[in-house]
Design an enzyme around this catalytic site. Sequence first.
Site, PDB file in Angstrom:
ATOM      1  N   GLY A   9       0.835  -1.192   0.000  1.00 52.75           N
ATOM      2  CA  GLY A   9       0.000   0.000   0.000  1.00 52.75           C
ATOM      3  C   GLY A   9       0.870   1.241   0.000  1.00 52.75           C
TER       4      GLY A   9
ATOM      5  CG  HIS B 138       0.618   7.012   5.483  1.00 51.89           C
ATOM      6  ND1 HIS B 138       1.761   7.555   6.027  1.00 51.89           N
ATOM      7  CD2 HIS B 138       0.845   5.682   5.354  1.00 51.89           C
ATOM      8  CE1 HIS B 138       2.646   6.589   6.220  1.00 51.89           C
ATOM      9  NE2 HIS B 138       2.111   5.440   5.828  1.00 51.89           N
TER      10      HIS B 138
ATOM     11  CG  LEU C  18       6.630   1.046   1.246  1.00 54.05           C
ATOM     12  CD1 LEU C  18       6.001   1.294  -0.119  1.00 54.05           C
ATOM     13  CD2 LEU C  18       7.717  -0.009   1.168  1.00 54.05           C
TER      14      LEU C  18
ATOM     15  CG  HIS D 138      -0.506   1.530   7.375  1.00 53.88           C
ATOM     16  ND1 HIS D 138       0.436   1.102   8.296  1.00 53.88           N
ATOM     17  CD2 HIS D 138       0.189   2.242   6.442  1.00 53.88           C
ATOM     18  CE1 HIS D 138       1.631   1.561   7.925  1.00 53.88           C
ATOM     19  NE2 HIS D 138       1.500   2.238   6.792  1.00 53.88           N
ATOM     20  CD  GLU D 139      -0.989   2.736   2.789  1.00 55.79           C
ATOM     21  OE1 GLU D 139      -0.568   3.894   2.654  1.00 55.79           O
ATOM     22  OE2 GLU D 139      -0.221   1.782   3.002  1.00 55.79           O
TER      23      GLU D 139
ATOM     24  CD  GLN E  10       3.388   5.845   2.562  1.00 60.83           C
ATOM     25  OE1 GLN E  10       2.349   5.330   2.162  1.00 60.83           O
ATOM     26  NE2 GLN E  10       4.381   5.148   3.102  1.00 60.83           N
TER      27      GLN E  10
END
Length: 178
Positions: free
Chosen positions: A46, A148, A103, A144-145, A51
């Site tokens: 993902g 972000h 990442l 999680h994404e 990011q």
Amino acid sequence: MAILPIVEVPDPRLRLVCAPVETIDDEVRQLVADMTETMYDARGIGLAAIQVGVARRVVVIDLQERETEDEEKPEAVRDPRAYINPEIISVSEETSRYNEGCLSIPEQYAEVERPARCRVAWLDLDGQRHEEDMDGLMATCMQHEIDHLNGVLFIDHITRLKRDMLLKKLAKARKNAA
């Protein structure tokens, strides 16, 4: 498509709240294509737009098996999905734990507890609205994404002691690599 540089901690951009996408146009479609290629190159499952330094509410996810370096194994099937302006509508009271990585925090992992299921709404690349109940790894990855997009990292969900240890480990790994 291009492989974009991944923003890593402690870059302050990772703490930004991303702006909604107003129009799904060729620029957004190109961003999704580049993010997808970047995610595959980094061997992730993902990636949120922030990011790669773009403060917009765009996420790509592909939970399919990654390709391997072993030439004797067949290539994995890819099933990338784009989520424009994703939002969590509801979450379960039941929780689950996954050993999460990111990442933007390379090679560091920690067990994170999150709701086991969530209902998510988003737009696809054609501007069509979707809603889906997600569970398992997909629910964890989506949460999680979306974190972000709201300036939250997975390390914000662990104790301060574990977070400090993880960040020291990351600093040491960076120093050794330099």
